[in-house]
Design a protein around this motif. Structure first.
Motif, PDB file in Angstrom:
ATOM      1  N   ARG A 146       0.794  -1.150  -0.030  1.00  0.00           N
ATOM      2  CA  ARG A 146       0.038  -0.005   0.051  1.00  0.00           C
ATOM      3  C   ARG A 146       0.990   1.114  -0.043  1.00  0.00           C
ATOM      4  O   ARG A 146       0.334   2.448  -0.301  1.00  0.00           O
ATOM      5  CB  ARG A 146      -0.970   0.082   1.237  1.00  0.00           C
ATOM      6  N   GLU A 155       0.606   2.090  -3.329  1.00  0.00           N
ATOM      7  CA  GLU A 155      -0.797   2.056  -4.247  1.00  0.00           C
ATOM      8  C   GLU A 155      -1.550   3.264  -3.550  1.00  0.00           C
ATOM      9  O   GLU A 155      -2.628   3.661  -4.340  1.00  0.00           O
ATOM     10  CB  GLU A 155      -1.583   0.755  -3.662  1.00  0.00           C
ATOM     11  N   ASP A 156      -1.378   3.799  -2.284  1.00  0.00           N
ATOM     12  CA  ASP A 156      -2.165   4.658  -1.663  1.00  0.00           C
ATOM     13  C   ASP A 156      -1.537   6.284  -1.627  1.00  0.00           C
ATOM     14  O   ASP A 156      -0.337   6.178  -1.338  1.00  0.00           O
ATOM     15  CB  ASP A 156      -2.435   4.440  -0.151  1.00  0.00           C
ATOM     16  N   SER A 173      -3.337  -7.018   3.227  1.00  0.00           N
ATOM     17  CA  SER A 173      -2.577  -6.886   1.977  1.00  0.00           C
ATOM     18  C   SER A 173      -1.605  -7.901   1.860  1.00  0.00           C
ATOM     19  O   SER A 173      -1.124  -8.106   0.770  1.00  0.00           O
ATOM     20  CB  SER A 173      -1.656  -5.450   2.169  1.00  0.00           C
ATOM     21  N   SER A 227      -4.278  -9.493  -2.822  1.00  0.00           N
ATOM     22  CA  SER A 227      -4.062  -8.414  -3.595  1.00  0.00           C
ATOM     23  C   SER A 227      -4.995  -7.160  -3.568  1.00  0.00           C
ATOM     24  O   SER A 227      -6.381  -7.416  -3.002  1.00  0.00           O
ATOM     25  CB  SER A 227      -3.823  -8.880  -5.027  1.00  0.00           C
ATOM     26  N   ARG A 228      -4.711  -6.299  -4.324  1.00  0.00           N
ATOM     27  CA  ARG A 228      -5.647  -5.088  -4.261  1.00  0.00           C
ATOM     28  C   ARG A 228      -6.666  -5.489  -4.808  1.00  0.00           C
ATOM     29  O   ARG A 228      -8.019  -4.988  -4.746  1.00  0.00           O
ATOM     30  CB  ARG A 228      -4.918  -4.001  -4.821  1.00  0.00           C
ATOM     31  N   SER A 235      -9.107  -7.829  -3.100  1.00  0.00           N
ATOM     32  CA  SER A 235      -9.488  -7.223  -1.970  1.00  0.00           C
ATOM     33  C   SER A 235     -10.737  -6.475  -2.409  1.00  0.00           C
ATOM     34  O   SER A 235     -11.947  -6.348  -1.629  1.00  0.00           O
ATOM     35  CB  SER A 235      -8.642  -6.383  -1.226  1.00  0.00           C
ATOM     36  N   ALA A 236     -10.537  -5.775  -3.628  1.00  0.00           N
ATOM     37  CA  ALA A 236     -11.808  -4.865  -4.055  1.00  0.00           C
ATOM     38  C   ALA A 236     -12.783  -5.774  -4.421  1.00  0.00           C
ATOM     39  O   ALA A 236     -14.150  -5.303  -4.320  1.00  0.00           O
ATOM     40  CB  ALA A 236     -11.040  -4.219  -5.255  1.00  0.00           C
ATOM     41  N   LYS A 248       2.538  -9.638  -6.413  1.00  0.00           N
ATOM     42  CA  LYS A 248       1.066  -9.276  -6.612  1.00  0.00           C
ATOM     43  C   LYS A 248       0.249 -10.051  -7.647  1.00  0.00           C
ATOM     44  O   LYS A 248      -0.896  -9.898  -7.421  1.00  0.00           O
ATOM     45  CB  LYS A 248       0.922  -7.854  -6.624  1.00  0.00           C
TER      46      LYS A 248
END
Length: 856
Positions: free
Chosen positions: A523, A526-527, A643, A647-648, A651-652, A838
């Motif tokens: 993250r 990513e963030d 995390s 993976s992102r 999770s989404a 990832k």
């Protein structure tokens, strides 16, 4: 994430060059404000500051430096947390097959019992090699620093056992600011291998860098004019014999201060005199330095000028200043091939505007600061390591950045990272820098900007060269020859704390926090909004004297500057060894900061799921408020969505399936425990869905205390959507109708969900054909008959030896530990906690990737 309240009113600490120069003039080194001293505050962890805590993540740390000797291999003797980020070296020469890992457990870091195993581990490592290594580097960490291990003696025993030279490399972050810091010590170890030999008057060595000096540097032609036929460098040695020939040099040119200790040792031991040359960007200073070198070498200064190289440098500089000088406003970082203060002075003297310098000054920089104050007094200095840098806001007036860290701080500016591995030097450095700056201002696609570097790294990950060498699996307990360390408990704890709006303090010397930020926390990249994650920045005397009050004071000062809701302390091997009383430490922190504090008692020897589980449980104990008797139960809680497990995209997908995306807008009854309020109101939940074993301990506590029912599973719809490619690949392998054994290797709950999906989709599979195996927690209540727990690579290897035709669904990294030959198939199912990767890859690249990329 940090809370947004009052963030607009907070600013990162900075000081003008004029003010700093005045303070140093009046008070010497004592005039440097505490905000610019790394021993006076917590160390901020962001991608821009990664080099300080984890130099190996973005360049040369002790591990990679130790392997610069041709034919060398390295045994890393440490808790797993210390070796985790070696995978960050995957694109830097493919060092993976040259590492082995001797993992320390809790008893080892307290009693030193591992020392008896090192000679046998070295012998086994050497025996596993197809070619006999030139030297074995044994890399030690802070654990042995505190234990006072006599590594010279241990290495002598190992050398006798293995029959090859064995030398210690001290990766002691505790001694980072001592008289012999780790990067200086590793140079002394490397050059200490050289033995006396006959001198050759026409050879000189270039000492200082672990990568080569640019071949077009005029330094080589100048040495040629001085009669030098061989300008030797460690980085250009292809064989061990070439390396040993460095001992024949007539003199050493020392190009970096960190190599000065090694040069002086060579002068004393081998009689090779040392001459210091600095990398400079002011051409007049370069000319004077070359004149001084000519005098030392007994050459007429007029014959030692490199006039043509200087002219080209001046032309490049003049061309840039004429075309872009008025519009270029620069920010200069510290992650670049230059002293940022000397570089700033050189640029300002050419009429360029330097708005910011993002670097920590020392007393040695006083001259540059004093001169800068005369011609650019309002240039501001920031320390990327200072806690308030979390409040830093990009100055849009900056149009051009130099240095990888400055590029990260100014995403809207033009970028020149200027940290290539080939080292610029002399007039060539000046010319090339200005050419790169001009290319950046023109927006040339091939410029060395940070976006191009990222693109190159991404592309290179799909085009890794094939290696034929196989990976021998260890036969000794806790010795790993094939698989690198997995994500440690410290990373798991930090992953849970990351999004909650608190201040996470990794109680370490720096390396553990650097591993988390640089490798185990996706993250960060990513963030947009960073999390307040800090290193305690412990030094040797902090650990020896147990100076908890100093740590508490640092936490208090940082908390006063930031908007955070609690303090989370994450333990590491250092406090575990010195038996830090975290209960008392939490009370001290709460008293000084007026904030609630929790401690996660990790020690770096266990795996991420233990740390994440402990962190979730500690948060529930500290923050969950009792539920009023008349309060309704209305929400679903989802625990274990970390995390490191998802993976992102996964999770989404799960959040969308459960309605989490609309939670804030429409009050959809789902809490994902990614806000502190979710823990506070956990007792009001109607049901708990646990999606990885990391959430089980906290969920069962909530079940016992508040009667909340638990489901430990993943929705089938999520499994079919998120892992459709895995199921399609499996269908292709099973289309012949033959019975196959299938082994799924991941975290237990995800693997169980995938097993159910496989059994439903392929009902012809025999009972018990699908087995779950894991290197991590296997909960007995969720375990099926025949499920396997792998303690290490030996267990995994033995399992596949017993089932040679199995289909393995697991991370591509595991291909390194399969038997040779292996008649089965590996379907890639990435698990970030294993490989730090990832995304899945094409089936044709799975084995190739595992051979060449991970464990570097």
């Amino acid at each position: 994430m940090m809370q947004q309240q009052d963030s607009a009113s907070r600013a990162a600490y900075s000081i003008t060059v004029q003010e700093l120069a005045r303070r140093i003039e009046e008070h010497g080194a004592g005039g440097i404000p505490p905000e610019l001293r790394t021993d006076a505050h917590l160390i901020c962890n962001t991608p821009a500051a990664i080099d300080f805590n984890s130099p190996g993540a973005q360049g040369f740390g002790v591990k990679r430096a130790g392997l610069s000797v041709p034919g060398s291999i390295m045994l890393l003797v440490s808790p797993g947390c210390c070796g985790r980020n070696t995978a960050a070296l995957s694109g830097s020469g493919h060092y993976g097959e040259r590492f082995a890992y001797l993992a320390l457990d809790e008893a080892d870091i307290v009693t030193g019992s591992h020392l008896q195993r090192i000679p046998e581990a070295v012998r086994a490592f050497v025996a596993s090699r197809r070619e006999r290594p030139s030297v074995v580097m044994v890399c030690l960490t802070c654990a042995d620093a505190l234990l006072g291990t006599d590594m010279e003696r241990v290495c002598r025993k190992a050398e006798a056992a293995a029959g090859v030279p064995v030398r210690p490399c001290y990766m002691y972050a505790l001694t980072r600011e001592s008289q012999c810091p780790p990067m200086q010590a590793v140079r002394e170890t490397i050059y200490g291998l050289l033995q006396p030999r006959q001198k050759w008057a026409r050879q000189a060595n270039l000492l200082g860098f672990f990568t080569p000096v640019a071949r077009d540097s005029e330094l080589f032609s100048l040495l040629g004019q001085a009669g030098i036929r061989r300008a030797a460098e460690l980085a250009r040695c292809q064989t061990y014999e070439e390396f040993t020939s460095l001992a024949a040099a007539n003199f050493n040119l020392v190009l970096s201060d960190e190599a000065m200790g090694a040069a002086l040792a060579l002068e004393k031991r081998l009689g090779i005199p040392a001459i210091r040359l600095r990398r400079l960007y002011e051409t007049a200073k370069i000319a004077k330095q070359y004149q001084a070198l000519a005098h030392i070498l007994g050459i007429a200064p007029e014959d030692f000028t490199a006039a043509e190289a200087r002219e080209h440098a001046e032309q490049a500089a003049d061309a840039f200043c004429q075309q872009y000088g008025r519009g270029a406003v620069l920010a200069i970082g510290s992650r670049l091939n230059a002293n940022p203060f000397e570089l700033a002075l050189a640029l300002v003297r050419r009429g360029l505007a330097v708005r910011e310098i993002l670097a920590v000054p020392s007393a040695a920089d006083a001259f540059y600061l004093r001169e800068l104050a005369k011609c650019s007094p309002n240039t501001r200095i920031y320390s990327l390591l200072e806690p308030t840098m979390l409040c830093y806001r990009e100055d849009r007036a900056v149009t051009l950045t130099l240095g990888a860290d400055a590029c990260l701080c100014h995403p809207h500016a033009k970028h020149v990272t200027w940290n290539d591995e080939e080292q610029p030097f002399g007039y060539q450095a000046v010319r090339t820098l200005f050419e790169r700056m001009a290319a950046a201002m023109r927006d040339d696609d091939d410029d060395n900007d940070i976006d191009a570097a990222d693109k190159e790294a991404a592309e290179s990950s799909d085009e890794l060269p094939v290696r034929e060498s196989s990976h021998t699996v260890s036969t000794l307990p806790r010795l790993s020859l094939a698989l690198p360390p997995f994500a440690p408990d410290t990373a798991g704890a930090a992953a849970v704390l990351y999004p909650l709006g608190g201040m996470t303090v990794i109680v370490d010397a720096g390396g553990c926090a650097g591993n988390i930020c640089g490798f185990d926390e996706p993250r960060w990249q990513e963030d947009a909004e960073p999390s307040a994650v800090f290193s305690a920045g412990l030094r040797d005397m902090d650990a020896i004297m147990g100076r908890d009050a100093n740590l508490v004071a640092k936490i208090r000062e940082a908390a006063a500057e930031l908007t955070v809701s609690f303090v989370g302390l994450v333990s590491t091997p250092v406090p575990a060894i010195i038996a830090t009383d975290f209960r008392a430490l939490c009370r001290m922190v709460e008293k000084e900061t007026r904030l609630p504090a929790i401690a996660v008692r990790t020690d770096g020897t266990r795996l991420y799921d233990r740390g994440a589980s402990a962190a979730c449980d500690a948060l529930v104990q500290k923050f969950t408020a009792p539920r009023p008797h008349d309060a309704p139960r209305t929400k679903l809680g989802v625990l274990g969505l970390t995390s490191l497990d998802f993976s992102r995209a996964e999770s989404a997908s799960l959040r969308a399936l459960l309605g989490g995306e609309e939670a804030d807008k429409a009050g959809t009854p789902v809490r994902f425990f990614d806000r502190l309020d979710d823990f506070r109101e956990a007792a009001r939940l109607k049901e708990l869905l646990v999606v990885s074993p990391t959430g089980l301990k906290a969920a069962r506590r909530l079940q016992r205390q508040w009667g909340i029912p638990i489901r430990a599973e993943l929705p089938p719809a999520f499994i079919y959507e998120a892992f459709s490619a895995v199921l399609s690949r499996l269908a292709a392998l099973l289309q012949d109708g033959q019975q196959r054994e299938i082994l799924i290797v991941h975290q237990q709950i995800l693997a169980n969900g995938l097993r159910r999906a496989i059994c439903q989709r392929f009902p012809a599979l025999s009972a018990g054909a699908v087995t779950v195996g894991s290197f991590f927690l296997l909960d007995r209540e969720l375990q099926w008959e025949g499920d396997l727990h792998f303690r290490d690579e030996r267990d995994f290897h033995a399992c596949l030896q017993a089932h040679p035709g199995a289909i393995v669904i697991g991370d591509a990294l595991l291909a390194r530990a399969v038997p040779k030959p292996f008649g089965g198939t590996l379907i890639d199912l990435p698990h970030f906690a294993l490989s730090g990767r990832k995304a899945p890859m094409h089936p044709s690249r799975t084995l190739e990737y595992a051979k060449n990329s991970i464990s570097n």
